[in-house]
Scaffold this active site. Structure first.
Site, PDB file in Angstrom:
ATOM      1  N   GLU A  93      50.957  50.361 -31.823  1.00  0.00           N
ATOM      2  CA  GLU A  93      51.883  51.479 -31.944  1.00  0.00           C
ATOM      3  C   GLU A  93      53.309  51.011 -32.205  1.00  0.00           C
ATOM      4  O   GLU A  93      53.699  49.901 -31.845  1.00  0.00           O
ATOM      5  CB  GLU A  93      51.831  52.337 -30.671  1.00  0.00           C
ATOM      6  CG  GLU A  93      52.176  51.596 -29.412  1.00  0.00           C
ATOM      7  CD  GLU A  93      51.891  52.436 -28.160  1.00  0.00           C
ATOM      8  OE1 GLU A  93      50.708  52.592 -27.822  1.00  0.00           O
ATOM      9  OE2 GLU A  93      52.843  52.910 -27.537  1.00  0.00           O
ATOM     10  N   CYS A 106      61.140  50.294 -33.045  1.00  0.00           N
ATOM     11  CA  CYS A 106      60.595  49.456 -31.971  1.00  0.00           C
ATOM     12  C   CYS A 106      59.202  48.982 -32.381  1.00  0.00           C
ATOM     13  O   CYS A 106      58.298  49.790 -32.576  1.00  0.00           O
ATOM     14  CB  CYS A 106      60.544  50.296 -30.692  1.00  0.00           C
ATOM     15  SG  CYS A 106      59.816  49.447 -29.296  1.00  0.00           S
ATOM     16  N   CYS A 113      48.669  42.684 -24.122  1.00  0.00           N
ATOM     17  CA  CYS A 113      49.653  41.719 -23.609  1.00  0.00           C
ATOM     18  C   CYS A 113      49.056  41.071 -22.376  1.00  0.00           C
ATOM     19  O   CYS A 113      48.294  41.700 -21.648  1.00  0.00           O
ATOM     20  CB  CYS A 113      50.926  42.482 -23.232  1.00  0.00           C
ATOM     21  SG  CYS A 113      52.256  41.447 -22.573  1.00  0.00           S
ATOM     22  N   CYS A 117      52.797  42.945 -16.244  1.00  0.00           N
ATOM     23  CA  CYS A 117      53.809  43.707 -15.504  1.00  0.00           C
ATOM     24  C   CYS A 117      53.163  44.982 -14.964  1.00  0.00           C
ATOM     25  O   CYS A 117      52.478  45.702 -15.707  1.00  0.00           O
ATOM     26  CB  CYS A 117      55.004  44.046 -16.402  1.00  0.00           C
ATOM     27  SG  CYS A 117      55.835  42.584 -17.040  1.00  0.00           S
ATOM     28  N   CYS A 120      53.627  48.565 -16.681  1.00  0.00           N
ATOM     29  CA  CYS A 120      53.548  48.635 -18.146  1.00  0.00           C
ATOM     30  C   CYS A 120      52.124  48.911 -18.623  1.00  0.00           C
ATOM     31  O   CYS A 120      51.181  48.210 -18.241  1.00  0.00           O
ATOM     32  CB  CYS A 120      54.049  47.322 -18.731  1.00  0.00           C
ATOM     33  SG  CYS A 120      53.986  47.296 -20.524  1.00  0.00           S
ATOM     34  N   CYS A 334      55.966  52.152 -23.218  1.00  0.00           N
ATOM     35  CA  CYS A 334      55.302  50.993 -23.781  1.00  0.00           C
ATOM     36  C   CYS A 334      53.772  51.035 -23.670  1.00  0.00           C
ATOM     37  O   CYS A 334      53.217  50.963 -22.588  1.00  0.00           O
ATOM     38  CB  CYS A 334      55.835  49.784 -23.032  1.00  0.00           C
ATOM     39  SG  CYS A 334      55.754  48.318 -23.972  1.00  0.00           S
TER      40      CYS A 334
HETATM   41  N1  SAH Z   1      57.278  41.906 -23.310  1.00  0.00           N
HETATM   42  C1  SAH Z   1      58.624  42.244 -23.621  1.00  0.00           C
HETATM   43  C2  SAH Z   1      58.765  43.420 -24.563  1.00  0.00           C
HETATM   44  C3  SAH Z   1      57.900  44.632 -24.369  1.00  0.00           C
HETATM   45  S1  SAH Z   1      58.244  45.745 -23.056  1.00  0.00           S
HETATM   46  C4  SAH Z   1      59.440  42.456 -22.371  1.00  0.00           C
HETATM   47  O1  SAH Z   1      58.869  42.389 -21.274  1.00  0.00           O
HETATM   48  O2  SAH Z   1      60.635  42.610 -22.449  1.00  0.00           O
HETATM   49  C5  SAH Z   1      59.773  46.490 -23.435  1.00  0.00           C
HETATM   50  C6  SAH Z   1      60.535  46.951 -22.200  1.00  0.00           C
HETATM   51  O3  SAH Z   1      59.959  48.150 -21.642  1.00  0.00           O
HETATM   52  C7  SAH Z   1      60.577  45.932 -21.087  1.00  0.00           C
HETATM   53  O4  SAH Z   1      61.848  45.898 -20.510  1.00  0.00           O
HETATM   54  C8  SAH Z   1      59.563  46.509 -20.126  1.00  0.00           C
HETATM   55  O5  SAH Z   1      59.718  45.979 -18.841  1.00  0.00           O
HETATM   56  C9  SAH Z   1      59.816  47.988 -20.244  1.00  0.00           C
HETATM   57  N2  SAH Z   1      58.745  48.860 -19.768  1.00  0.00           N
HETATM   58  C10 SAH Z   1      57.421  48.693 -19.872  1.00  0.00           C
HETATM   59  N3  SAH Z   1      56.752  49.728 -19.316  1.00  0.00           N
HETATM   60  C11 SAH Z   1      57.675  50.582 -18.863  1.00  0.00           C
HETATM   61  C12 SAH Z   1      57.621  51.835 -18.176  1.00  0.00           C
HETATM   62  N4  SAH Z   1      56.462  52.392 -17.847  1.00  0.00           N
HETATM   63  N5  SAH Z   1      58.791  52.434 -17.865  1.00  0.00           N
HETATM   64  C13 SAH Z   1      59.968  51.867 -18.196  1.00  0.00           C
HETATM   65  N6  SAH Z   1      60.083  50.693 -18.826  1.00  0.00           N
HETATM   66  C14 SAH Z   1      58.955  50.040 -19.149  1.00  0.00           C
END
Ligand code: SAH
Length: 345
Positions: A93, A106, A113, A117, A120, A334
């Site tokens: 996406e 974006c 991945c 996290c 995420c 994300c």
């Molecule tokens: N792997 C990279 C890029 C992808 S995530 C990274 O970790 O930076 C892009 C951003 O969105 C990151 O800051 C991530 O922590 C955040 N993110 C992911 N899921 C989220 C959610 N449910 N709510 C808010 N931010 C989120």
């Protein structure tokens, strides 16, 4: 024989490739221009080269394209979200957002991945595979063609960890910046990482002035380990040291992404520790209200806590913004859209 994807070559690589098949390097230049500037997606349409050469190329090569599966338009703002189908059946996406200062795209860098996290959605099924540089650039081309626009800003903040797909991401940067293609300025490109420290050093040494964004989310190591497994490998101290190196090499300001989660990282103690940690570093904090997902039970911070957090950080001299929430009605968090789509199938 496996065919070679012409779209994944950088400008230098395509010239080498043309030499290796007994053709003149400038023919490679022409093909690069047609693929990356004109966004042509079939060798047959590269009519700047002869039919004979097109036929020869078709025997050995192909152009890898991704296909728009579905587009979702937000009714709240101008955000649009795309689901793309890859040639192996995988789905990724991308999101396009309109800001006052322009259009920002974006992009995803991996299918899934492996970073894990907790909040995420992209990482819930682990890493499926890396995207090729062609599949990263093609997200730009397909959207530009679909909306008949030119994109000026790119953020590598979609699904995946860009520094875990280092080589293809570097090739992507070279291709998208190339003056024979889209010629997008490095200063308008941001790479976001959860903090893969050795690769931050490598990136600093590439001598390309892109913006680095680091997903910090808490100034406390122990708390960070609970929400971001990568924290077990690299400490916050190591991340900050790498960031200082990045700033010294590129002169670019670092952005720290900070997703606010109620009761986890949005208190006054977090503000104090965060301000201490970042003092003296050329940086900026971007506060993101947590976008709740099914698999993570914590809540997003209350609007009042977000405001207080912002104000207190600013008071301590840390440049801070709150990321505007965009496209919440179309699952813009994300990896959420892809996951929902796959679950439904
Ligand atoms: N792997 C990279 C890029 C992808 S995530 C990274 O970790 O930076 C892009 C951003 O969105 C990151 O800051 C991530 O922590 C955040 N993110 C992911 N899921 C989220 C959610 N449910 N709510 C808010 N931010 C989120």
């Amino acid at each position: 024989m496996r065919k070679i994807d012409l779209k994944s070559f950088t400008f230098e690589e395509i010239k080498e490739f043309f030499i290796s098949i007994g053709e003149k390097p400038f023919r490679g230049n022409q093909v690069f221009r047609w693929i990356h500037k004109n966004m042509v997606d079939d060798i047959e349409y590269i009519t700047v080269i002869s039919k004979g050469l097109r036929d020869k190329l078709k025997e050995k090569c192909y152009i890898d394209n991704i296909r728009i599966l579905e587009r979702f338009d937000s009714k709240i703002d101008d955000t649009k979200k795309y689901l793309f189908l890859l040639n192996d059946g995988n789905i990724i996406e991308s999101v396009i957002m309109k800001y006052k200062h322009g259009i920002s795209l974006c992009l995803s860098t991996q299918v899934g991945c492996k970073m894990g996290c907790k909040f995420c959605a992209s990482t819930k099924d682990g890493l499926i595979r890396n995207l090729t540089s062609a599949q990263i650039v093609d997200q730009v081309y397909q959207i530009q063609k679909d909306l008949n626009i030119n994109i000026s800003n790119i953020v590598l903040m979609g699904s995946g960890e860009p520094l875990d797909n280092y080589q293809n991401v570097m090739k992507f940067l070279s291709i998208i910046h190339d003056e024979h293609g889209q010629n997008i300025s490095y200063r308008n490109i941001t790479l976001s990482t959860c903090g893969v420290v050795p690769r931050i050093y490598d990136l600093a040494d590439e001598n390309i002035p892109i913006n680095l964004s680091v997903s910090l989310h808490t100034p406390f190591n122990e708390e960070r380990k609970k929400i971001m497994p990568i924290a077990k490998k690299y400490s916050i101290k190591e991340i900050i040291k790498a960031c200082r190196y990045y700033v010294s090499k590129t002169n670019r300001r670092i952005t720290f992404e900070y997703t606010l989660i109620e009761g986890i990282n949005d208190g006054y103690k977090d503000v104090i520790e965060l301000a201490d940690l970042l003092r003296g570093l050329i940086c900026h904090v971007n506060l993101i209200p947590l976008n709740p997902i099914e698999e993570y039970i914590q809540k997003d911070s209350k609007a009042k806590s977000v405001k207080t957090f912002h104000k207190e950080l600013e008071k301590k001299g840390i440049n801070t913004t709150i990321r505007r929430e965009m496209g919440r009605d179309i699952n813009a968090a994300c990896g959420q859209l892809r996951r929902n789509y796959i679950d439904k199938q």
